[in-house]
Scaffold this active site. Sequence first.
Site, PDB file in Angstrom:
ATOM      1  N   THR A 181       0.951  -0.989  -0.107  1.00 31.39           N
ATOM      2  CA  THR A 181       0.467  -0.100   0.279  1.00 31.39           C
ATOM      3  C   THR A 181       0.830   1.219   0.199  1.00 31.39           C
ATOM      4  O   THR A 181       2.038   1.200   0.532  1.00 31.39           O
ATOM      5  CB  THR A 181      -0.884   0.065   1.017  1.00 31.39           C
ATOM      6  OG1 THR A 181      -0.468  -0.241   2.427  1.00 31.39           O
ATOM      7  CG2 THR A 181      -1.594  -1.086   1.324  1.00 31.39           C
ATOM      8  N   GLU A 325      -5.787  -3.344  -2.142  1.00 30.55           N
ATOM      9  CA  GLU A 325      -5.829  -4.767  -1.468  1.00 30.55           C
ATOM     10  C   GLU A 325      -6.967  -5.777  -2.491  1.00 30.55           C
ATOM     11  O   GLU A 325      -6.831  -7.271  -2.222  1.00 30.55           O
ATOM     12  CB  GLU A 325      -6.263  -4.605  -0.154  1.00 30.55           C
ATOM     13  CG  GLU A 325      -5.586  -3.893   1.039  1.00 30.55           C
ATOM     14  CD  GLU A 325      -5.704  -2.587   0.733  1.00 30.55           C
ATOM     15  OE1 GLU A 325      -4.954  -2.102   1.949  1.00 30.55           O
ATOM     16  OE2 GLU A 325      -6.241  -1.970  -0.004  1.00 30.55           O
ATOM     17  N   LYS A 436     -15.737  16.654   8.118  1.00 29.78           N
ATOM     18  CA  LYS A 436     -16.837  16.899   9.964  1.00 29.78           C
ATOM     19  C   LYS A 436     -17.350  17.359  10.140  1.00 29.78           C
ATOM     20  O   LYS A 436     -16.288  18.294  11.363  1.00 29.78           O
ATOM     21  CB  LYS A 436     -16.886  15.458  11.081  1.00 29.78           C
ATOM     22  CG  LYS A 436     -17.979  14.626  11.207  1.00 29.78           C
ATOM     23  CD  LYS A 436     -17.254  13.994  12.191  1.00 29.78           C
ATOM     24  CE  LYS A 436     -19.105  12.365  12.277  1.00 29.78           C
ATOM     25  NZ  LYS A 436     -18.788  11.833  13.123  1.00 29.78           N
ATOM     26  N   TRP A 441     -21.415  14.992   7.433  1.00 30.28           N
ATOM     27  CA  TRP A 441     -19.966  14.749   7.002  1.00 30.28           C
ATOM     28  C   TRP A 441     -20.344  15.865   5.130  1.00 30.28           C
ATOM     29  O   TRP A 441     -21.120  15.891   5.073  1.00 30.28           O
ATOM     30  CB  TRP A 441     -20.476  13.230   6.352  1.00 30.28           C
ATOM     31  CG  TRP A 441     -19.819  12.088   6.903  1.00 30.28           C
ATOM     32  CD1 TRP A 441     -19.003  12.568   8.932  1.00 30.28           C
ATOM     33  CD2 TRP A 441     -19.849  10.944   7.008  1.00 30.28           C
ATOM     34  NE1 TRP A 441     -18.374  11.189   9.224  1.00 30.28           N
ATOM     35  CE2 TRP A 441     -19.261  10.193   8.696  1.00 30.28           C
ATOM     36  CE3 TRP A 441     -20.391  10.171   6.098  1.00 30.28           C
ATOM     37  CZ2 TRP A 441     -19.191   8.937   8.952  1.00 30.28           C
ATOM     38  CZ3 TRP A 441     -20.561   8.586   7.018  1.00 30.28           C
ATOM     39  CH2 TRP A 441     -20.056   7.884   7.581  1.00 30.28           C
TER      40      TRP A 441
END
Length: 550
Positions: A181, A325, A436, A441
């Site tokens: 990653t 992934e 936030k 959100w």
Amino acid sequence: MPGGANLNLRSFLWRGERVYPEQEIVSRTHQGMHRYTFAEYAERCRKLASALEQAGVERGDRVATFAWNNHWHQECYYGVSCMGAQVHMINLLLPDAHIQHIVDDAQDRILVVDPVMLERLEEAYDEDAFASVEQYVVMGDQVPETSLEPVVDYESFIADGDPNYEFPELPEDQPAGMCYTSGTTGKPKGVEYTQKMYWTQVMAIMTGEVGIRSDDVELTYVPMFHVSGWSRPFATIAAGAKTVLPGPAPEPEDLAQMIEAEDVTLSAAVPTVFMDLLEYARDTDVDFSTIRYFLSGGSATPKSLIRDWRETHDVDLVSGYGMTETTPVTHAYAPKPGTDPSGEELDELRSLSAGIALPGVEFKVIDEDGEEVPWDGESLGELWMRGPWVSTEYFNAPEATAESVTEDGYLKTGDIVRVTEEGYVDVVDRLDDLVKSGGEWIASVEVENRIMGLDDVVEAAVVPVPHERWDERPAAFVVSREGADEAALREDVRAIVAEEYPRWWAPDAVRFIDEIPKGSTGKFSKRTLRDEYVDEELAEQVAANAPSSS
């Protein structure tokens, strides 16, 4: 009746060599353009595998690459994986400490390096971290001066390899590849890809709107060091498609020239690549008439970019979705029968939507309370996925695995999404990038896409800035087109967001910069913006302009 052979990459190489022996691989290298056939390619893959075996590489060992997209790198993909070892692609753009961690963690035995990246590898070299490396192999037929040792050129390394080497029958769970990653939250984590994971991923991306066909000419732009080049180096050989490899640090001019010279029909990249190519084409007469589609993924594709490509060059940008992934592609946008959207409606869908799940992938969306949300086009939650090419563990990282993978095999992606009744997944934001504000959100990706709909905006990124009352408020970093009136554009940015979303979604500060910083995968680096660009002055602007009430 017993079944046939396992799901192995070897079967794809066999098909490319036997069914399409005269198909071409064209490679831009530090030595100029190189061309050869699939038959010649397959023979060199066998010689490489044989040479690695002679050097002591065994099943399960890792052979690292540190290179751009060229034919030597392409040979490593099949030559290494089909002998039972793992091809470990190291991201060239990672910082030294991350490269050291990756080599040390993977315990690479052989490291194959692009000569144009030798100096960069020397900078990252650490004696302890690189202790497992027994041999450095420099792509090409000569070795430039280097402090790395022992070192040999690639052509000499494979010279005594057996062109008739027989690849072994491998179990489907045999690790074949490895990537890490990008390390945006701590050290990079290793992800292993098995023979079955690659095989099923290739079969999936050879179908539907993202399909690769034998009559295609694929410009493999996605860096081979980034999530296995989105598995396209495997897929082009399997499909029998002519393969064009753009070589070291390709610029928009290089891509345009190769598209025209080789009659390219498709390519795949992150949106910023298509932004740069479109900017180049504004002032240059480029012929894109052979393009069947461009696959845009890695981050949300701005609606304005999709519109501009269609209107100026009659080229479709098709959205895709995936991650390290997931090998990586799990979703792609394709209009479902009976919906038949077009024009602005289609642009909107392709921009916001990751598309529908490819066959073999299951997913669900989980809210903050751990409950699955309905497919109503509104309810938000984290995307969880599982499937034959979705990883269920991180290499040498049991704690990270426990945090990210459920007991029933679902991978928690960290992406906040909503799903329409028809099953289209709209990626709203990364969990880490949401703003936030007052307990609600704000989706930074949607705000960015709206801002990039302005003609005078080239790039835009929105990040959260701490706020005493609201916890966080959005600030926008914008790259304006040359000659733009930035004072007027600042007001336009706030106004265009407020037109479509609640006014409190509009950024409280707009700062113009020369370029949005990019991460190691070419995507906007919001971490860099937060760490290096959000300063006291910007915080004061946000505080002064924040709404007094929700």
